[in-house]
Design a protein around this motif. Sequence first.
Motif, PDB file in Angstrom:
ATOM      1  N   LEU A  71     -98.663  85.129  13.419  1.00 40.43           N
ATOM      2  CA  LEU A  71     -98.449  86.618  13.613  1.00 40.43           C
ATOM      3  C   LEU A  71     -98.838  88.397  13.437  1.00 40.43           C
ATOM      4  O   LEU A  71     -99.083  88.392  12.235  1.00 40.43           O
ATOM      5  N   ASP A  72     -99.341  88.647  14.711  1.00 37.65           N
ATOM      6  CA  ASP A  72     -99.930  89.494  13.763  1.00 37.65           C
ATOM      7  C   ASP A  72     -98.637  90.771  13.480  1.00 37.65           C
ATOM      8  O   ASP A  72     -97.663  90.672  14.218  1.00 37.65           O
ATOM      9  N   PRO A  73     -98.677  92.109  13.292  1.00 34.08           N
ATOM     10  CA  PRO A  73     -97.464  93.427  12.649  1.00 34.08           C
ATOM     11  C   PRO A  73     -96.812  93.223  14.408  1.00 34.08           C
ATOM     12  O   PRO A  73     -96.154  93.680  14.410  1.00 34.08           O
ATOM     13  N   GLU A  74     -97.430  92.979  15.872  1.00 37.20           N
ATOM     14  CA  GLU A  74     -96.898  93.518  17.208  1.00 37.20           C
ATOM     15  C   GLU A  74     -95.992  92.553  17.316  1.00 37.20           C
ATOM     16  O   GLU A  74     -94.670  92.551  17.929  1.00 37.20           O
ATOM     17  N   ALA A 118     -94.030  82.308  22.745  1.00 34.63           N
ATOM     18  CA  ALA A 118     -92.618  83.214  23.889  1.00 34.63           C
ATOM     19  C   ALA A 118     -92.813  84.312  23.209  1.00 34.63           C
ATOM     20  O   ALA A 118     -92.303  85.374  24.090  1.00 34.63           O
ATOM     21  N   LEU A 119     -93.034  85.549  22.497  1.00 39.61           N
ATOM     22  CA  LEU A 119     -93.456  86.605  22.164  1.00 39.61           C
ATOM     23  C   LEU A 119     -94.648  87.508  22.594  1.00 39.61           C
ATOM     24  O   LEU A 119     -94.055  88.655  22.367  1.00 39.61           O
ATOM     25  N   GLU A 120     -95.308  86.600  22.467  1.00 41.13           N
ATOM     26  CA  GLU A 120     -96.390  87.256  23.738  1.00 41.13           C
ATOM     27  C   GLU A 120     -96.009  88.129  24.570  1.00 41.13           C
ATOM     28  O   GLU A 120     -95.429  87.234  25.241  1.00 41.13           O
ATOM     29  N   GLY A 121     -96.683  89.265  25.329  1.00 41.02           N
ATOM     30  CA  GLY A 121     -95.841  89.474  26.914  1.00 41.02           C
ATOM     31  C   GLY A 121     -94.615  89.571  27.129  1.00 41.02           C
ATOM     32  O   GLY A 121     -94.017  88.850  28.257  1.00 41.02           O
ATOM     33  N   SER A 122     -93.880  89.247  26.006  1.00 38.45           N
ATOM     34  CA  SER A 122     -92.288  89.398  26.337  1.00 38.45           C
ATOM     35  C   SER A 122     -91.982  90.720  26.984  1.00 38.45           C
ATOM     36  O   SER A 122     -92.866  92.002  26.564  1.00 38.45           O
TER      37      SER A 122
END
Length: 135
Positions: free
Chosen positions: A81-84, A43-47
């Motif tokens: 989860l990576d920092p981004e 859900a977070l990736e490529g938001s």
Amino acid sequence: MAGTEEFVEADNAEAIINRIEQKSRKMESLLKQYRTVEALKTALEGSPLNPKDDRCKSANWIMVHRAIMAIKDVDAMFSSLDPECCDILMKYLYRGLSTGDRPTCDQSLRIHEKLTERVGSGCILRYLADIVNTV
């Protein structure tokens, strides 16, 4: 000329919404498999950050909110989860707090506390300083 710009923005919004719908289907599949951390990461990736169309923001918020609310083991969440992703998550946590919805606020605060312990206050400062990329 302004009409052309609005048309391009509308096309872009439709493309963004289509991508969000595809991500949402993948995320729902992961949630059905009880892979909640992977669902949140999806859900977070490529938001889409700072889309001009509020429909895009709302559609992505609904998907991220669903993933946030499905998280049960907050401590285990941070291992993948990576920092981004942590920075993007912080933005959505503040959005969750702004809803005033008790369960959403409780979960957002629970994750916020653990996220701040894990990565420090830097992601809070980056959230406060970033006035361009809103969610």
